[in-house]
Design a protein around this motif. Structure first.
Motif, PDB file in Angstrom:
ATOM      1  N   TYR A   9       0.787  -1.194  -0.066  1.00 53.38           N
ATOM      2  CA  TYR A   9      -0.009  -0.069   0.009  1.00 53.38           C
ATOM      3  C   TYR A   9       0.968   1.333  -0.095  1.00 53.38           C
ATOM      4  O   TYR A   9       1.863   1.287   0.787  1.00 53.38           O
ATOM      5  CB  TYR A   9      -0.854  -0.173   1.159  1.00 53.38           C
ATOM      6  N   ASN A  10       0.492   2.101  -0.826  1.00 51.79           N
ATOM      7  CA  ASN A  10       1.010   3.545  -1.039  1.00 51.79           C
ATOM      8  C   ASN A  10       2.448   3.595  -1.220  1.00 51.79           C
ATOM      9  O   ASN A  10       3.315   4.328  -1.485  1.00 51.79           O
ATOM     10  CB  ASN A  10       1.283   4.040   0.530  1.00 51.79           C
ATOM     11  N   LYS A  11       2.852   2.388  -2.247  1.00 53.66           N
ATOM     12  CA  LYS A  11       3.936   2.295  -3.037  1.00 53.66           C
ATOM     13  C   LYS A  11       3.725   2.566  -4.438  1.00 53.66           C
ATOM     14  O   LYS A  11       2.368   2.289  -4.803  1.00 53.66           O
ATOM     15  CB  LYS A  11       4.621   0.876  -2.626  1.00 53.66           C
ATOM     16  N   GLY A  12       4.599   2.639  -5.480  1.00 52.85           N
ATOM     17  CA  GLY A  12       4.289   2.768  -6.700  1.00 52.85           C
ATOM     18  C   GLY A  12       3.627   4.380  -6.941  1.00 52.85           C
ATOM     19  O   GLY A  12       3.694   5.153  -6.360  1.00 52.85           O
ATOM     20  N   GLU A  13       2.915   4.266  -8.224  1.00 56.37           N
ATOM     21  CA  GLU A  13       2.717   5.588  -8.832  1.00 56.37           C
ATOM     22  C   GLU A  13       1.156   5.695  -8.223  1.00 56.37           C
ATOM     23  O   GLU A  13       0.325   4.926  -8.691  1.00 56.37           O
ATOM     24  CB  GLU A  13       2.996   5.488 -10.477  1.00 56.37           C
TER      25      GLU A  13
ATOM     26  N   LEU B 193       2.167  -0.484  -9.849  1.00 56.91           N
ATOM     27  CA  LEU B 193       3.327  -0.972  -9.282  1.00 56.91           C
ATOM     28  C   LEU B 193       4.017  -2.088 -10.048  1.00 56.91           C
ATOM     29  O   LEU B 193       3.270  -2.696 -11.015  1.00 56.91           O
ATOM     30  CB  LEU B 193       2.558  -1.938  -7.906  1.00 56.91           C
ATOM     31  N   GLU B 194       5.151  -2.181  -9.748  1.00 60.74           N
ATOM     32  CA  GLU B 194       6.149  -3.317 -10.473  1.00 60.74           C
ATOM     33  C   GLU B 194       6.008  -4.382  -9.483  1.00 60.74           C
ATOM     34  O   GLU B 194       5.855  -4.481  -8.385  1.00 60.74           O
ATOM     35  CB  GLU B 194       7.519  -2.639 -10.401  1.00 60.74           C
ATOM     36  N   HIS B 195       5.431  -5.592 -10.203  1.00 60.91           N
ATOM     37  CA  HIS B 195       5.464  -6.748  -9.451  1.00 60.91           C
ATOM     38  C   HIS B 195       6.410  -7.788  -9.850  1.00 60.91           C
ATOM     39  O   HIS B 195       6.953  -7.874 -11.156  1.00 60.91           O
ATOM     40  CB  HIS B 195       3.947  -7.507  -9.754  1.00 60.91           C
ATOM     41  N   GLU B 196       6.931  -8.631  -8.915  1.00 60.68           N
ATOM     42  CA  GLU B 196       8.124  -9.523  -9.179  1.00 60.68           C
ATOM     43  C   GLU B 196       7.538 -10.408 -10.621  1.00 60.68           C
ATOM     44  O   GLU B 196       8.386 -10.594 -11.544  1.00 60.68           O
ATOM     45  CB  GLU B 196       8.367 -10.412  -8.093  1.00 60.68           C
ATOM     46  N   TRP B 197       6.493 -10.824 -10.603  1.00 57.09           N
ATOM     47  CA  TRP B 197       6.104 -11.810 -11.350  1.00 57.09           C
ATOM     48  C   TRP B 197       5.262 -11.397 -12.632  1.00 57.09           C
ATOM     49  O   TRP B 197       4.715 -12.125 -13.338  1.00 57.09           O
ATOM     50  CB  TRP B 197       5.198 -12.997 -10.638  1.00 57.09           C
ATOM     51  N   THR B 198       5.245  -9.830 -12.866  1.00 53.63           N
ATOM     52  CA  THR B 198       4.679  -9.546 -14.002  1.00 53.63           C
ATOM     53  C   THR B 198       5.385  -8.821 -14.695  1.00 53.63           C
ATOM     54  O   THR B 198       6.573  -8.417 -14.279  1.00 53.63           O
ATOM     55  CB  THR B 198       3.397  -8.386 -13.721  1.00 53.63           C
ATOM     56  N   GLN B 199       5.336  -8.445 -15.990  1.00 50.39           N
ATOM     57  CA  GLN B 199       6.109  -7.941 -16.831  1.00 50.39           C
ATOM     58  C   GLN B 199       5.398  -6.296 -16.941  1.00 50.39           C
ATOM     59  O   GLN B 199       4.428  -6.104 -17.542  1.00 50.39           O
ATOM     60  CB  GLN B 199       6.385  -8.419 -18.285  1.00 50.39           C
TER      61      GLN B 199
ATOM     62  N   ILE C 138      -1.811  -2.025 -12.420  1.00 54.00           N
ATOM     63  CA  ILE C 138      -2.468  -1.371 -11.265  1.00 54.00           C
ATOM     64  C   ILE C 138      -2.773  -2.250  -9.996  1.00 54.00           C
ATOM     65  O   ILE C 138      -2.948  -3.512 -10.518  1.00 54.00           O
ATOM     66  CB  ILE C 138      -3.835  -0.742 -11.833  1.00 54.00           C
ATOM     67  N   CYS C 139      -2.925  -1.597  -8.809  1.00 48.48           N
ATOM     68  CA  CYS C 139      -3.296  -2.603  -7.514  1.00 48.48           C
ATOM     69  C   CYS C 139      -4.359  -1.611  -6.961  1.00 48.48           C
ATOM     70  O   CYS C 139      -3.745  -0.493  -6.594  1.00 48.48           O
ATOM     71  CB  CYS C 139      -2.255  -3.026  -7.108  1.00 48.48           C
ATOM     72  N   SER C 140      -5.235  -2.290  -6.510  1.00 54.06           N
ATOM     73  CA  SER C 140      -6.309  -1.350  -5.818  1.00 54.06           C
ATOM     74  C   SER C 140      -6.386  -1.784  -4.283  1.00 54.06           C
ATOM     75  O   SER C 140      -6.325  -2.933  -4.105  1.00 54.06           O
ATOM     76  CB  SER C 140      -7.724  -1.489  -6.331  1.00 54.06           C
ATOM     77  N   PHE C 141      -6.384  -0.754  -3.464  1.00 53.23           N
ATOM     78  CA  PHE C 141      -6.163  -1.159  -1.834  1.00 53.23           C
ATOM     79  C   PHE C 141      -7.496  -0.514  -1.453  1.00 53.23           C
ATOM     80  O   PHE C 141      -8.178   0.585  -1.836  1.00 53.23           O
ATOM     81  CB  PHE C 141      -5.275  -0.680  -1.191  1.00 53.23           C
ATOM     82  N   TYR C 142      -7.891  -1.268  -0.196  1.00 62.19           N
ATOM     83  CA  TYR C 142      -9.174  -1.022   0.328  1.00 62.19           C
ATOM     84  C   TYR C 142      -9.237  -0.700   1.947  1.00 62.19           C
ATOM     85  O   TYR C 142      -8.356  -1.618   2.493  1.00 62.19           O
ATOM     86  CB  TYR C 142     -10.345  -2.169   0.049  1.00 62.19           C
ATOM     87  N   GLU C 143      -9.962   0.088   2.322  1.00 65.96           N
ATOM     88  CA  GLU C 143     -10.256   0.271   3.938  1.00 65.96           C
ATOM     89  C   GLU C 143     -11.173  -0.990   4.309  1.00 65.96           C
ATOM     90  O   GLU C 143     -12.092  -1.528   3.337  1.00 65.96           O
ATOM     91  CB  GLU C 143     -10.928   1.528   4.074  1.00 65.96           C
ATOM     92  N   ASP C 144     -11.372  -1.333   5.516  1.00 67.74           N
ATOM     93  CA  ASP C 144     -12.067  -2.358   5.732  1.00 67.74           C
ATOM     94  C   ASP C 144     -13.353  -2.689   5.192  1.00 67.74           C
ATOM     95  O   ASP C 144     -13.828  -3.849   4.722  1.00 67.74           O
ATOM     96  CB  ASP C 144     -12.162  -2.601   7.299  1.00 67.74           C
ATOM     97  N   ASN C 145     -14.249  -1.699   5.260  1.00 64.53           N
ATOM     98  CA  ASN C 145     -15.942  -2.036   4.741  1.00 64.53           C
ATOM     99  C   ASN C 145     -15.958  -1.670   3.330  1.00 64.53           C
ATOM    100  O   ASN C 145     -16.947  -1.777   3.037  1.00 64.53           O
ATOM    101  CB  ASN C 145     -16.677  -1.335   5.862  1.00 64.53           C
ATOM    102  N   GLU C 146     -14.946  -0.908   2.805  1.00 66.60           N
ATOM    103  CA  GLU C 146     -15.123  -0.229   1.454  1.00 66.60           C
ATOM    104  C   GLU C 146     -15.612  -1.331   0.474  1.00 66.60           C
ATOM    105  O   GLU C 146     -16.580  -0.758  -0.060  1.00 66.60           O
ATOM    106  CB  GLU C 146     -13.703   0.210   0.989  1.00 66.60           C
ATOM    107  N   PRO C 147     -15.505  -2.574   0.218  1.00 64.39           N
ATOM    108  CA  PRO C 147     -15.871  -3.121  -0.806  1.00 64.39           C
ATOM    109  C   PRO C 147     -17.566  -3.640  -0.476  1.00 64.39           C
ATOM    110  O   PRO C 147     -17.934  -4.029  -1.395  1.00 64.39           O
ATOM    111  CB  PRO C 147     -14.921  -4.426  -0.674  1.00 64.39           C
TER     112      PRO C 147
END
Lengths: 205, 205
Positions: free
Chosen positions: B135-139, B148-154, B158-167
């Motif tokens: 969370y809070n890394k990357g652009e 975000l750069e992921h080890e296993w992707t080229q 994008i990666c989405s992060f959520y607060e506890d009840n947000e979804p």
């Protein structure tokens, strides 16, 4: 295929055990009840052992074993004084069970688990988190320990609750491999209920 | 006995599916990779379907299927536009997969999951929590979405992060049965790493 057991966090522990080079010998501390999770390990070829302090839980597990022709070896025993030899087990777990001991007793029980485990043996132990809805209910007994009435027990039982990293101190002679905090909101009833656990998978040094 | 799959949270979902009266027809959104979790459902007698947008993940899953003689039916597809008929599935899941969509796309994907599910059909969908170490890394891309750069992707994803009840807001046309927040500290490397998930099991109204 076999039924999926209710104690689903143990699938992960089984995966760790399967990947260990040690003999498939396992002990469940708090093994009794109508549907003993040891059945999962039994079906995967483990020599299973279980102890439980409750006569009712023992009787229920024996009915299960007879009905399913599973030889799970669940005997009467107290995890504060485990009735097995030093280093006799490759794997030990306590699921939703050590939570009913005081913190002083929990320390004793984990010392006992350490004693019966072989070097490099694995254990799974879970604790109640202070994020559990039962936290701060009942009669306070000290250090986040409370005497509580539970639906499924006769009379009040102690229950110990932990801050996130507090149980780390029990594992000085272990390497903690994985620690998982789970806060579960179940909406099986209208209002729902919240349970909070901290699960440790550790390897004896 | 079969190997324990890496995706152990799905054992719990399988238990819910097994207890449902609906036909055993399931879809995995993001089904590809070297060890597709659909294998678990296949072994329990489900008619399995999977989609994946990545050619690499598809190829890996096809190698697995050929090797193990499992007919998992994993095809190329986008969960923002699921290539199946309305109400054709009893069960749908997306494990560690919808997290790579923006929040607007996630809303579309869950609408699609709703469309292909039958009434009373069940879904398992998990999200990344803001308690995840990424969370809070990357652009930053907006509403707790990051490239975000992921080890296993080229390349970056994008990666989405959520607060506890947000979804919760995604599930208006569902009954949420169970919501589990899991914060896992893994000590497989020296410093360890922390992953945080919020898992939902819901039933279509």
């Amino acid at each position: 295929m076999n039924e999926i057991i209710w104690a689903t966090p143990l699938y992960l522990f089984l995966k760790y055990c399967n990947e260990s080079p040690l003999d498939k010998v396992i002990l469940d501390c708090g093994a009794g009840g109508e549907s003993p999770p040891l059945a999962l390990f039994y079906q995967y070829g483990y020599k299973t052992n279980g102890i439980d302090i409750s006569d009712k839980a023992l009787e229920e597990s024996h009915i299960f074993c007879t009905k399913n022709k599973f030889d799970l070896n669940i005997i009467k025993g107290d995890m504060r004084e485990i009735p097995f030899e030093d280093e006799s087990m490759s794997f030990v777990y306590s699921l939703d069970s050590i939570i009913f001991l005081s913190k002083a007793e929990t320390r004793m029980a984990i010392k006992e688990i350490e004693r019966v485990l072989r070097t490099d043996g694995l254990c799974f132990i879970n604790f109640k988190s202070i994020d559990d809805e039962d936290y701060n209910k009942g009669e306070p007994m000290g250090n986040n320990e409370f005497k509580l009435e539970h639906e499924w027990t006769q009379g009040k039982m102690i229950c110990s609750f932990y801050e996130d990293n507090e149980p780390n101190a029990y594992f000085n002679n272990f390497k903690i491999l994985r620690k998982e905090k789970r806060v579960v909101d179940c909406f099986c009833t209208e209002n729902g209920h919240r349970i909070g656990y901290i699960d440790y998978i550790s390897r004896k040094k």
